[in-house]
Motif scaffolding. Sequence first.
Motif: not given
Length: 334
Positions: A16-28, A291-296, A301-306, A319-323
């Motif tokens: 939801a916050c980056t181009p779809v890189l289909a962020d690459e399988p890892s060690v698992e 789900f994302s909440l954008g706060l100006r 400046y806008i803070v984004n919480v997801n 999954l939790l995050g903010f930018s």
Amino acid sequence: MGVRRGTALALCAALACTPVLADEPSVEQARDALGKKEEDADSAKALEEVFQAAEKSYTLLKQGERTLTYGFDYSLVRDTLIETIRTGDKVYSVVGQSEAQHSFTNSFTFDYGVWDNLTFSLRLPLVAKYDTERDLDVYSLGDISASLRWQPWTSLRGKPVTTLYASLGLPTGSSPYDINVDRDLATGSGYYSLGGGANLSYVIDPVVLFGSLGYTYNLPSTDINQTRGGRRLEEVEPGSTLSLSMGFAYALSYDVSLATSFQMAHSLAPTFTFADTRLEGAEQTSAIMNFSLGLRTSPDYIVNVNAGFGMTEDSPDVLLGFSLPLDIKGLKAP
């Protein structure tokens, strides 16, 4: 998410916050084979600005503009590994160790406007990972990625906006093929990846509809000398990944917006070459609701919480995050 047969954490990229890189399988995934101004602006402009903060993959900068964004992401994956062993005509399933991996990623994304319709991005992730079931931890650089976003046609009111992108993933994190899988954790994929796709957005005040399609080719990793399951692993051919996302952002006011997105990635079966045999892993499909909440917080400046959750066994459970943008003196173009 319960007992599964050789399932794993798919990249997760927080789509939801980056181009779809289909962020690459890892060690698992390898174990699979073994057992992310204007103060008087009207609501449409406010929505566009909030949407751009929440959906970086659709944002293009003017020529010479520069931005730096800090992001924090947390994910939880719970799993019980089951290793399938074939002896002659008999197949045995052995329950391996349980896992509860907590991943904390601090990332810094630098964007530069090459032209008005071409933006270059560089993402630097710093990863801390804990496995509370096996009492393991690691702190390391993750896989650095770079991308170009190009808008081939001028934006017109009432018309969809199309953006094409290309991405490159570098194996700068600790590789799952250079560690002891019983005592260490990896922070990277272990191989290079090349991706491309298209993003589409459409404004219907006060809503923005968006979607994307992408494809990622993961290059083979060779010259491996690692013992897994009593056998020496020599080469891995990661499966390519197909991805899509769709959703909408809604402006509640000039200062607040909500966004909902669905992201899905399907990874083709990887192939593992051992000294004495060649095995094919299982295909994986991850699906995430976010789900994302954008706060100006100020006019600029806008803070984004997801927050999000996985919908398949191959997805992260939580999954939790903010930018937020970083204002560094001298960063912005005059």
